[in-house]
Design an enzyme around this catalytic site. Sequence first.
Site, PDB file in Angstrom:
ATOM      1  N   ASP A   1      11.485 -18.172  42.834  1.00  0.00           N
ATOM      2  CA  ASP A   1      11.365 -19.298  41.907  1.00  0.00           C
ATOM      3  C   ASP A   1      12.018 -18.934  40.567  1.00  0.00           C
ATOM      4  O   ASP A   1      12.838 -19.682  40.016  1.00  0.00           O
ATOM      5  CB  ASP A   1       9.865 -19.592  41.718  1.00  0.00           C
ATOM      6  CG  ASP A   1       9.602 -20.914  41.033  1.00  0.00           C
ATOM      7  OD1 ASP A   1      10.572 -21.635  40.734  1.00  0.00           O
ATOM      8  OD2 ASP A   1       8.418 -21.224  40.795  1.00  0.00           O
TER       9      ASP A   1
ATOM     10  N   ASP B   1      13.129  -6.892  38.592  1.00  0.00           N
ATOM     11  CA  ASP B   1      13.539  -6.813  37.187  1.00  0.00           C
ATOM     12  C   ASP B   1      15.001  -6.367  37.076  1.00  0.00           C
ATOM     13  O   ASP B   1      15.769  -6.898  36.266  1.00  0.00           O
ATOM     14  CB  ASP B   1      12.608  -5.887  36.379  1.00  0.00           C
ATOM     15  CG  ASP B   1      12.195  -4.629  37.133  1.00  0.00           C
ATOM     16  OD1 ASP B   1      12.580  -4.480  38.308  1.00  0.00           O
ATOM     17  OD2 ASP B   1      11.498  -3.790  36.551  1.00  0.00           O
TER      18      ASP B   1
ATOM     19  N   ASP C   1      15.979 -20.006  38.895  1.00  0.00           N
ATOM     20  CA  ASP C   1      16.156 -20.726  37.624  1.00  0.00           C
ATOM     21  C   ASP C   1      17.163 -19.987  36.750  1.00  0.00           C
ATOM     22  O   ASP C   1      18.002 -20.610  36.081  1.00  0.00           O
ATOM     23  CB  ASP C   1      14.819 -20.886  36.885  1.00  0.00           C
ATOM     24  CG  ASP C   1      14.159 -22.226  37.205  1.00  0.00           C
ATOM     25  OD1 ASP C   1      14.496 -22.807  38.258  1.00  0.00           O
ATOM     26  OD2 ASP C   1      13.316 -22.698  36.418  1.00  0.00           O
TER      27      ASP C   1
ATOM     28  N   TYR D   1       1.746 -18.275  45.807  1.00  0.00           N
ATOM     29  CA  TYR D   1       1.611 -19.724  45.649  1.00  0.00           C
ATOM     30  C   TYR D   1       0.664 -20.354  46.663  1.00  0.00           C
ATOM     31  O   TYR D   1       0.622 -21.564  46.793  1.00  0.00           O
ATOM     32  CB  TYR D   1       2.988 -20.395  45.741  1.00  0.00           C
ATOM     33  CG  TYR D   1       3.882 -20.165  44.520  1.00  0.00           C
ATOM     34  CD1 TYR D   1       3.545 -19.238  43.547  1.00  0.00           C
ATOM     35  CD2 TYR D   1       5.049 -20.885  44.346  1.00  0.00           C
ATOM     36  CE1 TYR D   1       4.351 -19.021  42.443  1.00  0.00           C
ATOM     37  CE2 TYR D   1       5.866 -20.682  43.244  1.00  0.00           C
ATOM     38  CZ  TYR D   1       5.510 -19.743  42.295  1.00  0.00           C
ATOM     39  OH  TYR D   1       6.310 -19.539  41.198  1.00  0.00           O
TER      40      TYR D   1
ATOM     41  N   LYS E   1       9.059  -5.757  44.371  1.00  0.00           N
ATOM     42  CA  LYS E   1       8.568  -4.908  43.276  1.00  0.00           C
ATOM     43  C   LYS E   1       7.682  -3.836  43.921  1.00  0.00           C
ATOM     44  O   LYS E   1       6.528  -3.630  43.541  1.00  0.00           O
ATOM     45  CB  LYS E   1       7.795  -5.801  42.287  1.00  0.00           C
ATOM     46  CG  LYS E   1       7.507  -5.174  40.960  1.00  0.00           C
ATOM     47  CD  LYS E   1       8.704  -4.888  40.099  1.00  0.00           C
ATOM     48  CE  LYS E   1       8.264  -4.133  38.855  1.00  0.00           C
ATOM     49  NZ  LYS E   1       9.329  -3.348  38.230  1.00  0.00           N
TER      50      LYS E   1
END
Length: 354
Positions: free
Chosen positions: A245, A221, A249, A137, A188
């Site tokens: 982020d 994942d 959610d 970001y 990851k």
Amino acid sequence: MTHHIAVIPGDGIGMEVIPAGLRVLNHLNAAHGLGLEFEHFDLGAERYLRDGTTMPPELMVRFRESFDAIYLGALGDSRVPSNVHAKDILLGCRFELDLFTNLRPIQMLNAKYCPLKDKTPEDIDIMVFRENTEGLYVSIGGQFKKGTADEISTQTEINTRKGVERIIRAAYEYADKNGRKSVCMSDKSNAMRQGHDLWQRCWKEVAAEYPHIQSFHLYVDVLCMELVRCPERFDVIVTNNLFGDIVTDLGAQIQGGIGLAASGNIHPGKVSLFEPVHGSAPDIAGKGIANPLAAILSSGMLLAHLGHPDLEARIRAAVRHCLDTSQVTGELGGNLNTEAVTNAVLAHLDTTAQ
Ligand code: ATP
């Protein structure tokens, strides 16, 4: 002692839920002499469209030097498709005030609002530490031959030793101080072999300093699958900016919906920013029907940051009471508007006043 709080309602339902949260803060301020002093700032899409102002640089200096907290609603308006004001205000505060911890609780307050079957509030009580100043970001990248069939776009993920170590350490410190049993680090690193190798090494070093806390790792994942399959596995989660982020959610939904998700953007000991996770919700803005509970829970996190965790607990209890008694807005199946839900929170705070 005075606490200076900057208030930025922002856009859409931000202008409806922040006044609700302020009613709660004013109520507790009056009852407990907290010394909260509010200053309101006209920032957001309206201001940008009026005079081109997004985030005045001198205001950022004032925030840093003269304020204890910022209470923000939401930023987003279809009349500003570039979203430049949101970028300058919210990401500006996160980066320039070095708010490196995005603290996002995933806490189920009442099972009837959880889409997972057979889960109880005891099963879902997770604190997510999302890195907030690095990752993907930071807007480092470029575009070449834009708009042609040969276009190339790059977006670079930044991971620094300092940045990765401090967010992992913040998660362990929190777990240590709050009697949490485990910390899950998620990355990851099987696919992102440079940046996330740094996460692996920092994590192993910091985890070794907290042998009494159970440490485990999941690829992001797998974390998403496990959060749905077995959320009770998790206590504290630490991850990077992008993954945090997305995962929060998902977490907002399993705890009962975006209208209940609160957050803090924190630099310990310095001015920090508190906001509901939801956006400006243009589809319901202006109708007075937005759920104020995420903003109210965020005001509780603000009070905890100012040294009043007891008052945060009372706010959470009041919100839990509203959920238990179905005093909720339409998206949760209730028939109350923003003001009526806020009244119910205030009434419960009165019943628990010492
Ligand atoms: P933005 O671009 O500002 O992020 P958005 O509409 O894309 O706005 P949200 O504002 O988070 O994203 O809204 C997603 C959905 O959730 C919308 O349908 C919205 O009406 C609903 N929603 C979000 N917050 C609330 C709330 N506090 N109360 C009720 N519904 C909400």
